[in-house]
Design an enzyme around this catalytic site. Structure first.
Site, mmCIF file in Angstrom:
data_model
loop_
_atom_site.group_PDB
_atom_site.id
_atom_site.type_symbol
_atom_site.label_atom_id
_atom_site.label_comp_id
_atom_site.label_asym_id
_atom_site.label_seq_id
_atom_site.Cartn_x
_atom_site.Cartn_y
_atom_site.Cartn_z
ATOM 1 N N HIS A 130 -33.657 -43.981 -2.944
ATOM 2 C CA HIS A 130 -34.062 -44.522 -4.246
ATOM 3 C C HIS A 130 -33.025 -44.298 -5.343
ATOM 4 O O HIS A 130 -33.357 -44.381 -6.524
ATOM 5 C CB HIS A 130 -35.424 -43.922 -4.650
ATOM 6 C CG HIS A 130 -36.524 -44.333 -3.716
ATOM 7 N ND1 HIS A 130 -37.689 -43.622 -3.554
ATOM 8 C CD2 HIS A 130 -36.626 -45.394 -2.876
ATOM 9 C CE1 HIS A 130 -38.459 -44.238 -2.659
ATOM 10 N NE2 HIS A 130 -37.832 -45.300 -2.228
ATOM 11 N N THR A 190 -43.810 -35.399 0.828
ATOM 12 C CA THR A 190 -43.986 -36.794 0.389
ATOM 13 C C THR A 190 -45.408 -37.232 0.689
ATOM 14 O O THR A 190 -45.945 -36.925 1.755
ATOM 15 C CB THR A 190 -42.970 -37.754 1.046
ATOM 16 O OG1 THR A 190 -43.386 -39.105 0.802
ATOM 17 C CG2 THR A 190 -42.810 -37.537 2.523
ATOM 18 N N SER A 191 -46.014 -37.943 -0.262
ATOM 19 C CA SER A 191 -47.396 -38.397 -0.068
ATOM 20 C C SER A 191 -47.457 -39.592 0.892
ATOM 21 O O SER A 191 -48.530 -40.049 1.236
ATOM 22 C CB SER A 191 -47.997 -38.797 -1.418
ATOM 23 O OG SER A 191 -47.214 -39.822 -1.997
ATOM 24 N N GLN A 242 -36.166 -39.437 -0.695
ATOM 25 C CA GLN A 242 -36.645 -40.388 -1.715
ATOM 26 C C GLN A 242 -36.290 -39.871 -3.097
ATOM 27 O O GLN A 242 -36.537 -40.537 -4.096
ATOM 28 C CB GLN A 242 -38.161 -40.534 -1.609
ATOM 29 C CG GLN A 242 -38.613 -41.118 -0.281
ATOM 30 C CD GLN A 242 -40.120 -40.994 -0.103
ATOM 31 O OE1 GLN A 242 -40.884 -41.755 -0.668
ATOM 32 N NE2 GLN A 242 -40.543 -40.022 0.670
ATOM 33 N N ASP A 291 -32.752 -36.631 -7.406
ATOM 34 C CA ASP A 291 -31.983 -35.429 -7.749
ATOM 35 C C ASP A 291 -30.947 -35.172 -6.653
ATOM 36 O O ASP A 291 -30.972 -35.810 -5.596
ATOM 37 C CB ASP A 291 -32.924 -34.222 -7.951
ATOM 38 C CG ASP A 291 -33.632 -33.793 -6.672
ATOM 39 O OD1 ASP A 291 -32.955 -33.550 -5.651
ATOM 40 O OD2 ASP A 291 -34.877 -33.678 -6.679
HETATM 41 P P1 NAD Z 1 -45.268 -37.998 -4.403
HETATM 42 O O1 NAD Z 1 -45.302 -37.391 -5.745
HETATM 43 O O2 NAD Z 1 -46.012 -39.274 -4.161
HETATM 44 O O3 NAD Z 1 -45.799 -36.914 -3.380
HETATM 45 C C1 NAD Z 1 -45.390 -35.578 -3.510
HETATM 46 C C2 NAD Z 1 -45.879 -34.817 -2.312
HETATM 47 O O4 NAD Z 1 -45.323 -33.511 -2.410
HETATM 48 C C3 NAD Z 1 -47.405 -34.678 -2.260
HETATM 49 O O5 NAD Z 1 -47.850 -34.981 -0.951
HETATM 50 C C4 NAD Z 1 -47.618 -33.198 -2.600
HETATM 51 O O6 NAD Z 1 -48.739 -32.633 -1.939
HETATM 52 C C5 NAD Z 1 -46.332 -32.582 -2.096
HETATM 53 N N1 NAD Z 1 -45.979 -31.303 -2.725
HETATM 54 C C6 NAD Z 1 -46.278 -30.838 -3.961
HETATM 55 N N2 NAD Z 1 -45.743 -29.622 -4.131
HETATM 56 C C7 NAD Z 1 -45.093 -29.306 -2.976
HETATM 57 C C8 NAD Z 1 -44.337 -28.183 -2.540
HETATM 58 N N3 NAD Z 1 -44.144 -27.115 -3.312
HETATM 59 N N4 NAD Z 1 -43.804 -28.213 -1.294
HETATM 60 C C9 NAD Z 1 -43.993 -29.291 -0.473
HETATM 61 N N5 NAD Z 1 -44.708 -30.374 -0.844
HETATM 62 C C10 NAD Z 1 -45.244 -30.378 -2.079
HETATM 63 O O7 NAD Z 1 -43.742 -38.125 -4.009
HETATM 64 P P2 NAD Z 1 -42.973 -39.120 -3.052
HETATM 65 O O8 NAD Z 1 -43.770 -39.386 -1.840
HETATM 66 O O9 NAD Z 1 -41.604 -38.554 -2.920
HETATM 67 O O10 NAD Z 1 -42.893 -40.477 -3.892
HETATM 68 C C11 NAD Z 1 -42.404 -40.317 -5.202
HETATM 69 C C12 NAD Z 1 -41.447 -41.342 -5.694
HETATM 70 O O11 NAD Z 1 -41.030 -40.895 -6.991
HETATM 71 C C13 NAD Z 1 -40.214 -41.398 -4.878
HETATM 72 O O12 NAD Z 1 -39.903 -42.734 -4.833
HETATM 73 C C14 NAD Z 1 -39.133 -40.654 -5.671
HETATM 74 O O13 NAD Z 1 -37.984 -41.468 -5.766
HETATM 75 C C15 NAD Z 1 -39.668 -40.539 -7.063
HETATM 76 N N6 NAD Z 1 -39.563 -39.144 -7.630
HETATM 77 C C16 NAD Z 1 -38.450 -38.389 -7.395
HETATM 78 C C17 NAD Z 1 -38.372 -37.088 -7.884
HETATM 79 C C18 NAD Z 1 -37.100 -36.283 -7.619
HETATM 80 O O14 NAD Z 1 -36.040 -36.857 -7.471
HETATM 81 N N7 NAD Z 1 -37.177 -34.951 -7.536
HETATM 82 C C19 NAD Z 1 -39.428 -36.546 -8.601
HETATM 83 C C20 NAD Z 1 -40.555 -37.366 -8.841
HETATM 84 C C21 NAD Z 1 -40.609 -38.662 -8.344
#
Ligand code: NAD
Length: 227
Positions: free
Chosen positions: A105, A172-173, A87, A90
């Site tokens: 995404h 992912t949440s 998702q 990056d």
């Molecule tokens: P989310 O933020 O809803 O959930 C993040 C999850 O990661 C949580 O369950 C949390 O407990 C967990 N987490 C936190 N630190 C962690 C670690 N060190 N190791 C493992 N897990 C950890 O994210 P989502 O479910 O991916 O939904 C977010 C949406 O936002 C997606 O659609 C995505 O496209 C976008 N997004 C992308 C990025 C990126 O590209 N890096 C960053 C932020 C948001």
């Protein structure tokens, strides 16, 4: 033939690289309202704000590196046909060396025509500004699936999930649909693993490593490589 491992990743796998997650208390989206920066309506209302938001995300990406979680998934390719469905926007899985990465995404390092979704170009670390044109003369926009937009890669992702011999979920949440629904395509008999420091609600038997990706992914990978 190699068995297939399908991995669904979210913002959490990139957290230890220094990219904020979405909903954690220190998450990026504490500072921004999704409706202001990550919808098509926001882009129509204030394109400069939205372009700048993604320009900042892109600049940040070029200051960070893949972490142990990304790197461990590459090791799995020694024995398995590994497909990562992410998702994330990056490219840290690619930087780590993963071969098959399907972005649900969109991708920060690409832009596309405002007029033609299929006219996509690589922009690397370059900013997008108002007035920057695609080859068809239309304004360039980030190659991002905004909230409320269709997710074109969900169908190939569902097909991969149906073929999974092993399924791994990392960081992912499971709040953002349709991505969160992909697990329902995974056959009931397929062993599933979850790596996340928080308790994530998943309605099927799954082996849980309630810890960060940097340590948890290695445990899953070690288990699969010793099968
Ligand atoms: P989310 O933020 O809803 O959930 C993040 C999850 O990661 C949580 O369950 C949390 O407990 C967990 N987490 C936190 N630190 C962690 C670690 N060190 N190791 C493992 N897990 C950890 O994210 P989502 O479910 O991916 O939904 C977010 C949406 O936002 C997606 O659609 C995505 O496209 C976008 N997004 C992308 C990025 C990126 O590209 N890096 C960053 C932020 C948001």
């Amino acid at each position: 033939m190699k068995k297939k491992v399908i991995v669904l990743t979210g913002a959490g796998i990139s957290a230890e690289s220094g990219i904020s997650t979405f909903r954690d208390s220190d998450g990026l989206w504490e500072q921004y309202r999704v409706e202001d920066v990550a919808t098509h309506e926001a882009y129509l209302r204030n394109p400069e704000l939205v372009l700048n938001f993604y320009n900042e995300r892109r600049r940040q990406l070029f200051q960070v590196k893949p972490n142990e979680g990304h790197r461990q998934l590459v090791r799995l390719e020694e024995r398995y046909d590994v497909h990562i469905i992410t998702q994330n926007i990056d490219n840290l899985h690619e930087q780590a060396g993963s071969t098959n990465v399907l972005h649900l995404h969109g991708e920060l390092t690409k832009a596309r025509s405002d007029r033609n979704d299929n006219l996509i170009i690589d922009i690397g670390d370059r900013d997008i500004h108002l007035g920057d044109k695609a080859p068809d003369g239309a304004q360039l926009r980030p190659h991002i699936v905004w909230f409320g937009e269709a997710v074109p890669n969900i169908e190939p992702a569902a097909v991969l999930c149906e073929q999974a011999d092993y399924f791994i979920v990392v960081g992912t949440s499971m709040n953002v649909y349709p991505a969160a629904g992909l697990i329902h395509y995974v056959p009931r008999s397929t062993p599933c693993y979850l790596v996340d420091p928080k308790a994530v609600p998943i309605s099927r038997p799954i082996t849980i490593f309630q810890e960060k990706a940097g340590t948890g992914v290695k445990k899953v990978v070690d288990a699969l490589l010793s099968e």
